[in-house]
Scaffold this active site. Structure first.
Site, PDB file in Angstrom:
ATOM      1  N   ASP A  42       1.064  -1.241   0.536  1.00 17.24           N
ATOM      2  CA  ASP A  42      -0.182   0.198  -0.268  1.00 17.24           C
ATOM      3  C   ASP A  42       1.126   1.465   0.218  1.00 17.24           C
ATOM      4  O   ASP A  42       1.492   1.729   0.774  1.00 17.24           O
ATOM      5  CB  ASP A  42      -0.895  -0.351   1.867  1.00 17.24           C
ATOM      6  CG  ASP A  42      -1.689   1.350   0.864  1.00 17.24           C
ATOM      7  OD1 ASP A  42      -2.191   2.121   0.537  1.00 17.24           O
ATOM      8  OD2 ASP A  42      -2.750   1.413   2.232  1.00 17.24           O
ATOM      9  N   LYS A  50       1.588  15.255  -9.774  1.00 15.85           N
ATOM     10  CA  LYS A  50       2.006  14.648 -11.091  1.00 15.85           C
ATOM     11  C   LYS A  50       3.584  15.552 -11.038  1.00 15.85           C
ATOM     12  O   LYS A  50       4.964  15.282 -11.231  1.00 15.85           O
ATOM     13  CB  LYS A  50       1.915  14.760 -11.934  1.00 15.85           C
ATOM     14  CG  LYS A  50       0.213  13.259 -11.840  1.00 15.85           C
ATOM     15  CD  LYS A  50       1.079  11.885 -11.602  1.00 15.85           C
ATOM     16  CE  LYS A  50      -0.257  11.089 -12.197  1.00 15.85           C
ATOM     17  NZ  LYS A  50       0.712   9.543 -11.731  1.00 15.85           N
ATOM     18  N   SER A  77       2.364  11.453 -15.720  1.00 16.21           N
ATOM     19  CA  SER A  77       1.952  11.774 -16.989  1.00 16.21           C
ATOM     20  C   SER A  77       1.854  12.785 -17.730  1.00 16.21           C
ATOM     21  O   SER A  77       2.871  13.828 -17.682  1.00 16.21           O
ATOM     22  CB  SER A  77       0.360  12.132 -16.311  1.00 16.21           C
ATOM     23  OG  SER A  77      -0.629  13.605 -16.654  1.00 16.21           O
ATOM     24  N   TYR A 130      -4.728  16.914  -9.520  1.00 16.53           N
ATOM     25  CA  TYR A 130      -3.837  15.351  -9.720  1.00 16.53           C
ATOM     26  C   TYR A 130      -2.504  16.027 -10.454  1.00 16.53           C
ATOM     27  O   TYR A 130      -2.136  15.690 -10.438  1.00 16.53           O
ATOM     28  CB  TYR A 130      -4.327  15.112 -10.238  1.00 16.53           C
ATOM     29  CG  TYR A 130      -4.308  13.689 -11.693  1.00 16.53           C
ATOM     30  CD1 TYR A 130      -3.538  12.466 -10.824  1.00 16.53           C
ATOM     31  CD2 TYR A 130      -3.640  14.187 -12.858  1.00 16.53           C
ATOM     32  CE1 TYR A 130      -3.013  11.693 -11.374  1.00 16.53           C
ATOM     33  CE2 TYR A 130      -2.812  13.169 -14.021  1.00 16.53           C
ATOM     34  CZ  TYR A 130      -3.092  11.689 -13.038  1.00 16.53           C
ATOM     35  OH  TYR A 130      -2.306  11.240 -13.928  1.00 16.53           O
TER      36      TYR A 130
END
Length: 285
Positions: A59, A155, A138, A151
């Site tokens: 995890d 990143k 990304s 998000y």
């Protein structure tokens, strides 16, 4: 001897494809995921293709879980040659709508998870004098996008973290660092983002609604078109594997022509990031 690779987030999507493809190509694969109840797809692939893959719990939000997994691998095979930080989660919500718990969660999964796993394997790679850490980010790690600010911020953080490590750990200890930057991926990851909007309150009737509706409509249209935006998980996995096999890997690489075009204004001066890494090292070290 086969290279030992630890991959996070292998229950679906890119992580699942990576585990299977790398095992097929002779890597010793330790495939990890938070919830082993979601391992059925991977287990079936292992049976169908007679693959040598060990599935372990990990995890990325739990330091002890990461430590236990890494120590089990080291005890078993005495090294980790490649770490692929693939686990991540999408998040679409405006700054005004997101609460602090949600912001902390998306940052923790997408950024701190990478830091925790990297921190756990670095001592072993440093002792070995070699290694390769590949962080799957990304195009959102290079270019901010609407409704994706948290998000993208996470990143972006991974990108800065990875670039910084590469400037001094790579030349000093022989450990390579790479960023792989996909565009859209046709997988459960993309579907989960829309599900997440609904699960966290859906689309609220306010000033943002018309813009959000336009964003979602355009996203759905792009997914249904054939414009080269969306890749399969297998296609992205192939790019990651090519980076893993490269003896002199790039700092960063995009996974498609569309991703290259989308980020071109940010990357055209130094597409691989290698020149910037050298310049920083020369200027500061």
């Amino acid at each position: 001897m086969s290279k030992v690779v630890l991959i996070t987030g292998t229950s679906t999507g890119v992580g699942l494809s990576l585990a299977v493809k790398m095992a097929e190509q002779g890597f010793k694969v330790f495939a990890t995921m938070r919830n082993l109840a979601k391992a059925e797809k991977l287990k079936q692939q292992i049976i169908d293709k007679n693959l040598s893959i060990e599935i372990l719990p990990l995890d990325v939000q739990d330091t002890q879980s990461i430590h236990d997994c890494v120590e089990k691998i080291i005890s078993s095979v005495n090294r980790i040659d490649i770490l692929i930080n693939n686990a991540g989660a999408g998040f679409i919500k405006t700054t005004e709508h997101a609460n602090e718990e949600e912001i902390n969660w998306v940052t923790d999964v997408n950024y701190m998870g990478v830091v925790r796993c990297t921190k756990a394997v670095l001592p072993h790679m440093r002792e070995a004098g070699s290694g390769h850490i590949i962080n799957v980010t990304s195009v959102g790690g290079l270019v901010g996008q609407p409704f994706n600010e948290f998000y993208c911020a996470a990143k972006f953080a991974v990108e800065g973290y990875t670039e910084s490590l590469a400037t001094y750990i790579q030349p000093t200890f022989g450990i390579h660092f790479s960023l792989v930057e996909p565009g859209g991926i046709s997988s459960e990851f993309a579907n989960s983002v829309l599900q997440q909007i609904e699960s966290t309150g859906g689309m609220k009737e306010d000033d943002y609604l018309p813009v959000l509706q336009k964003y979602i409509s355009n996203a759905q249209s792009r997914a249904a078109s054939d414009e080269g935006i969306y890749q399969s998980s297998e296609q992205v996995a192939d790019v990651i594997i090519s980076v893993a096999k490269n003896p002199q890997p790039p700092i960063r690489t995009r996974t498609s022509d569309w991703a290259e075009s989308f980020t071109q204004l940010k990357t055209q001066a130094d597409p691989t990031g290698i020149e910037q890494q050298k310049r920083v090292a020369q200027s500061i070290l």
